[in-house]
Design a protein around this motif. Structure first.
Motif, PDB file in Angstrom:
ATOM      1  N   ASN A  85       0.738  -0.999  -0.321  1.00 19.75           N
ATOM      2  CA  ASN A  85       0.453  -0.081  -0.152  1.00 19.75           C
ATOM      3  C   ASN A  85       1.035   1.515  -0.007  1.00 19.75           C
ATOM      4  O   ASN A  85      -0.022   2.329  -0.117  1.00 19.75           O
ATOM      5  CB  ASN A  85      -1.161  -0.128   1.205  1.00 19.75           C
ATOM      6  N   GLU A  86       2.070   1.064   0.311  1.00 17.61           N
ATOM      7  CA  GLU A  86       2.687   2.065   0.735  1.00 17.61           C
ATOM      8  C   GLU A  86       3.429   3.010  -0.323  1.00 17.61           C
ATOM      9  O   GLU A  86       4.189   3.425  -1.296  1.00 17.61           O
ATOM     10  CB  GLU A  86       3.907   2.029   1.496  1.00 17.61           C
ATOM     11  N   LEU A  87       3.484   1.855  -2.469  1.00 15.10           N
ATOM     12  CA  LEU A  87       3.734   2.144  -3.147  1.00 15.10           C
ATOM     13  C   LEU A  87       3.366   3.031  -4.158  1.00 15.10           C
ATOM     14  O   LEU A  87       1.889   2.518  -4.134  1.00 15.10           O
ATOM     15  CB  LEU A  87       3.704   0.401  -3.620  1.00 15.10           C
ATOM     16  N   LYS A  88       4.252   3.877  -3.916  1.00 13.79           N
ATOM     17  CA  LYS A  88       2.901   5.329  -4.929  1.00 13.79           C
ATOM     18  C   LYS A  88       3.574   5.183  -6.538  1.00 13.79           C
ATOM     19  O   LYS A  88       2.227   4.847  -7.370  1.00 13.79           O
ATOM     20  CB  LYS A  88       3.643   6.203  -4.974  1.00 13.79           C
ATOM     21  N   GLY A  89       4.336   4.765  -7.580  1.00  9.82           N
ATOM     22  CA  GLY A  89       4.322   3.732  -8.769  1.00  9.82           C
ATOM     23  C   GLY A  89       2.968   3.057  -8.989  1.00  9.82           C
ATOM     24  O   GLY A  89       3.434   2.551  -8.968  1.00  9.82           O
ATOM     25  N   LYS A  90       2.400   4.002 -10.168  1.00 12.60           N
ATOM     26  CA  LYS A  90       1.468   2.483 -10.933  1.00 12.60           C
ATOM     27  C   LYS A  90       2.342   1.464 -11.337  1.00 12.60           C
ATOM     28  O   LYS A  90       2.038   0.354 -11.301  1.00 12.60           O
ATOM     29  CB  LYS A  90       0.930   2.770 -11.652  1.00 12.60           C
ATOM     30  N   ASN A 171     -10.469   6.272   4.660  1.00 12.41           N
ATOM     31  CA  ASN A 171     -10.217   7.492   4.327  1.00 12.41           C
ATOM     32  C   ASN A 171      -8.925   8.060   4.561  1.00 12.41           C
ATOM     33  O   ASN A 171      -8.108   7.925   5.237  1.00 12.41           O
ATOM     34  CB  ASN A 171     -11.360   8.019   5.211  1.00 12.41           C
ATOM     35  N   THR A 172      -8.699   8.394   3.987  1.00 11.63           N
ATOM     36  CA  THR A 172      -7.170   9.121   3.989  1.00 11.63           C
ATOM     37  C   THR A 172      -7.665  10.639   5.046  1.00 11.63           C
ATOM     38  O   THR A 172      -5.803  10.848   5.132  1.00 11.63           O
ATOM     39  CB  THR A 172      -7.169   9.527   2.071  1.00 11.63           C
ATOM     40  N   ASP A 173      -8.477  10.730   4.886  1.00 16.34           N
ATOM     41  CA  ASP A 173      -8.379  11.945   6.053  1.00 16.34           C
ATOM     42  C   ASP A 173      -7.697  12.227   7.590  1.00 16.34           C
ATOM     43  O   ASP A 173      -7.174  12.734   7.656  1.00 16.34           O
ATOM     44  CB  ASP A 173      -9.704  12.993   6.258  1.00 16.34           C
ATOM     45  N   TYR A 174      -7.974  10.405   7.906  1.00 14.16           N
ATOM     46  CA  TYR A 174      -7.230   9.663   9.037  1.00 14.16           C
ATOM     47  C   TYR A 174      -5.924   9.524   8.520  1.00 14.16           C
ATOM     48  O   TYR A 174      -5.083  10.631   9.637  1.00 14.16           O
ATOM     49  CB  TYR A 174      -7.348   9.069   9.144  1.00 14.16           C
ATOM     50  N   PHE A 175      -5.242   9.677   7.766  1.00 14.08           N
ATOM     51  CA  PHE A 175      -3.344   9.581   7.317  1.00 14.08           C
ATOM     52  C   PHE A 175      -2.637  10.721   7.553  1.00 14.08           C
ATOM     53  O   PHE A 175      -2.096  11.677   7.983  1.00 14.08           O
ATOM     54  CB  PHE A 175      -3.390   8.914   6.056  1.00 14.08           C
ATOM     55  N   GLU A 176      -3.959  11.867   6.302  1.00 14.19           N
ATOM     56  CA  GLU A 176      -3.004  13.412   6.564  1.00 14.19           C
ATOM     57  C   GLU A 176      -3.543  14.091   7.450  1.00 14.19           C
ATOM     58  O   GLU A 176      -2.950  14.852   8.157  1.00 14.19           O
ATOM     59  CB  GLU A 176      -4.694  14.376   5.527  1.00 14.19           C
ATOM     60  N   ALA A 177      -4.794  13.874   9.031  1.00 13.06           N
ATOM     61  CA  ALA A 177      -4.131  14.373   9.506  1.00 13.06           C
ATOM     62  C   ALA A 177      -3.543  13.714  10.804  1.00 13.06           C
ATOM     63  O   ALA A 177      -2.504  14.775  12.104  1.00 13.06           O
ATOM     64  CB  ALA A 177      -6.266  13.867  11.088  1.00 13.06           C
ATOM     65  N   ALA A 178      -2.487  12.652  11.209  1.00 13.34           N
ATOM     66  CA  ALA A 178      -2.091  12.151  11.898  1.00 13.34           C
ATOM     67  C   ALA A 178      -0.673  12.436  11.330  1.00 13.34           C
ATOM     68  O   ALA A 178       0.359  12.919  12.381  1.00 13.34           O
ATOM     69  CB  ALA A 178      -1.942  11.041  11.135  1.00 13.34           C
ATOM     70  N   LEU A 180      -0.286  15.538   9.505  1.00 13.22           N
ATOM     71  CA  LEU A 180      -0.408  17.018  10.593  1.00 13.22           C
ATOM     72  C   LEU A 180       0.199  16.763  12.283  1.00 13.22           C
ATOM     73  O   LEU A 180       0.431  17.635  12.184  1.00 13.22           O
ATOM     74  CB  LEU A 180      -1.543  17.601  10.104  1.00 13.22           C
ATOM     75  N   ASP A 181      -0.143  16.164  12.118  1.00  9.44           N
ATOM     76  CA  ASP A 181       0.228  15.460  14.503  1.00  9.44           C
ATOM     77  C   ASP A 181       1.593  15.198  14.747  1.00  9.44           C
ATOM     78  O   ASP A 181       1.920  15.236  15.643  1.00  9.44           O
ATOM     79  CB  ASP A 181      -1.142  14.843  14.586  1.00  9.44           C
ATOM     80  N   GLY A 182       2.345  14.887  12.954  1.00 10.42           N
ATOM     81  CA  GLY A 182       3.186  14.630  13.228  1.00 10.42           C
ATOM     82  C   GLY A 182       4.141  13.094  13.658  1.00 10.42           C
ATOM     83  O   GLY A 182       4.878  12.492  13.965  1.00 10.42           O
ATOM     84  N   ALA A 183       2.887  12.141  13.321  1.00 14.34           N
ATOM     85  CA  ALA A 183       2.839  10.783  13.340  1.00 14.34           C
ATOM     86  C   ALA A 183       3.966   9.924  12.141  1.00 14.34           C
ATOM     87  O   ALA A 183       3.457  10.350  11.041  1.00 14.34           O
ATOM     88  CB  ALA A 183       1.472  10.276  13.258  1.00 14.34           C
ATOM     89  N   GLY A 184       4.671   9.059  12.783  1.00 16.76           N
ATOM     90  CA  GLY A 184       5.739   8.442  11.710  1.00 16.76           C
ATOM     91  C   GLY A 184       4.652   7.135  11.111  1.00 16.76           C
ATOM     92  O   GLY A 184       2.956   7.193  11.756  1.00 16.76           O
ATOM     93  N   LYS A 185       5.229   6.491  10.285  1.00 11.08           N
ATOM     94  CA  LYS A 185       4.429   5.467   9.768  1.00 11.08           C
ATOM     95  C   LYS A 185       4.644   4.417  10.838  1.00 11.08           C
ATOM     96  O   LYS A 185       3.311   3.706  10.287  1.00 11.08           O
ATOM     97  CB  LYS A 185       5.211   4.834   8.423  1.00 11.08           C
ATOM     98  N   TRP A 186       4.952   3.895  10.938  1.00 10.70           N
ATOM     99  CA  TRP A 186       4.332   2.941  13.187  1.00 10.70           C
ATOM    100  C   TRP A 186       3.561   3.202  13.285  1.00 10.70           C
ATOM    101  O   TRP A 186       2.653   2.555  13.810  1.00 10.70           O
ATOM    102  CB  TRP A 186       5.671   2.808  13.643  1.00 10.70           C
ATOM    103  N   GLN A 187       3.647   4.516  13.968  1.00  6.47           N
ATOM    104  CA  GLN A 187       2.213   4.948  14.324  1.00  6.47           C
ATOM    105  C   GLN A 187       0.964   4.847  13.611  1.00  6.47           C
ATOM    106  O   GLN A 187      -0.249   5.069  14.055  1.00  6.47           O
ATOM    107  CB  GLN A 187       2.737   6.544  14.807  1.00  6.47           C
ATOM    108  N   GLN A 188       1.464   5.459  12.122  1.00  9.86           N
ATOM    109  CA  GLN A 188      -0.020   5.317  11.416  1.00  9.86           C
ATOM    110  C   GLN A 188      -0.357   4.289  10.846  1.00  9.86           C
ATOM    111  O   GLN A 188      -2.223   3.635  11.543  1.00  9.86           O
ATOM    112  CB  GLN A 188       0.644   5.843  10.094  1.00  9.86           C
ATOM    113  N   ILE A 189       0.482   2.833  11.426  1.00 16.91           N
ATOM    114  CA  ILE A 189       0.095   1.481  10.656  1.00 16.91           C
ATOM    115  C   ILE A 189      -0.524   1.285  11.546  1.00 16.91           C
ATOM    116  O   ILE A 189      -1.418   0.948  12.229  1.00 16.91           O
ATOM    117  CB  ILE A 189       0.927   1.058  10.587  1.00 16.91           C
ATOM    118  N   LYS A 190      -0.335   1.585  13.383  1.00 16.21           N
ATOM    119  CA  LYS A 190      -0.060   0.810  14.612  1.00 16.21           C
ATOM    120  C   LYS A 190      -2.153   1.567  14.461  1.00 16.21           C
ATOM    121  O   LYS A 190      -2.288   0.748  15.656  1.00 16.21           O
ATOM    122  CB  LYS A 190       0.826   1.522  15.787  1.00 16.21           C
TER     123      LYS A 190
END
Length: 289
Positions: A85-90, A171-178, A180-190
């Motif tokens: 899911n982290e891969l951005k290139g099509k 919803n991608t809004d959750y990740f965008e908000a995280a 902005l709050d300075g959450a890293g990848k692991w914190q977003q996953i967790k």
């Protein structure tokens, strides 16, 4: 719109259930299902399996491999889905997804030949690399690891796609908000990804629990083909379905095989009810019913 699908389900799954009565009959192909005499006593077809010397071995193997499957595939498939899911290139995303999904479409017969080319005593790649002769098809201890690895390699792509679909619904809004709050990848996953895909994970686990007594990995063909049906490996590779299949081939006893299948189905049904009840107590919204 649902009528064709419901008709096919009734025809392929419910109509054959009439054959359950074979578990309680002395089946004769000439007389057919309904005219064959009833067993006396009624549980005689079940005795063959439960009084067998190998019943403990095949029951342990069936439960062991299924529990191992549940843990390995769930953890590996979720981890792989999150990484993909982290891969951005099509282009790169498509290549990787196609690569991990390809083994799913291979039959166990093809995988058997691939495995034999790796583990053959005299021509195997593994023995050539190790520089010694290991008799893989005569030593049961190795197959406690070989069978789970083979299953994960074949099916991890399929289950990772299911988890990727669940992740795509977040919803991608959750990740965008995280972010902005300075959450890293692991914190977003967790704190975002794992909690929000938990309902999908629970449903898959519940469906798996119902297959705990069905052949290990839910696909007994793997246990029959990969070890080349080697008698020396039965201690580690024999599960309920392979045992019954060999008994059916040698004895031609349809009643016994039906009795074993009914036993597996009843136990699976009880396991689903029990696990669903536990989940309902812990997290009612994630229960199936």
């Amino acid at each position: 719109m649902m009528a064709p699908g419901l008709f096919m389900i009734a025809l392929l799954f419910y109509a054959p259930m009439v054959g359950i009565i074979l578990a309680f009959k002395d089946f004769n192909p000439v007389d057919g299902i309904f005219k064959s005499p009833w067993m006396d006593p009624w549980y005689k077809n079940f005795e063959f399996f439960f009084k067998s010397d190998t019943v403990k071995t095949v029951t342990f193997n069936t439960l062991f491999y299924n529990m191992l499957e549940l843990v390995l595939v769930t953890v590996c498939a979720m981890a792989l889905a999150i990484l993909l899911n982290e891969l951005k290139g099509k282009v790169s995303s498509t290549i990787y997804k196609g690569a991990i999904l390809l083994p799913t479409f291979l039959s166990w017969i093809v995988i058997q030949y691939i495995l034999f080319s790796l583990l053959s005593v005299d021509r195997g790649i593994v023995n050539h690399v190790l520089g010694q002769e290991i008799y893989w098809y005569s030593e049961p201890k190795y197959w406690r690891f070989i069978m789970p690895l083979a299953y994960v390699w074949k099916n991890i792509g399929y289950y990772s796609v299911l988890y990727m679909a669940a992740i795509a619904g977040i919803n991608t809004d959750y990740f965008e908000a995280a972010q902005l709050d300075g959450a890293g990848k692991w914190q977003q996953i967790k704190n975002i990804t794992l909690p929000l895909i938990r309902p999908a994970m629970i449903v898959l686990i519940l469906l798996w629990v119902g297959k705990f007594f069905n052949g290990g990995f839910g696909d007994w063909n793997a246990f029959y083909t990969l070890p080349n049906n080697s008698g020396a490996l039965y201690q580690a590779t024999d599960v309920i379905d392979t045992y019954v299949y060999r008994a059916l081939k040698s004895l031609g006893d349809y009643g016994m095989s039906t009795a074993a299948g009914l036993y597996q189905s009843v136990v699976g049904f009880i396991l689903i009810l029990a696990s669903n009840l536990v989940i309902k107590k812990i997290e009612p919204d994630s229960a199936l019913f």
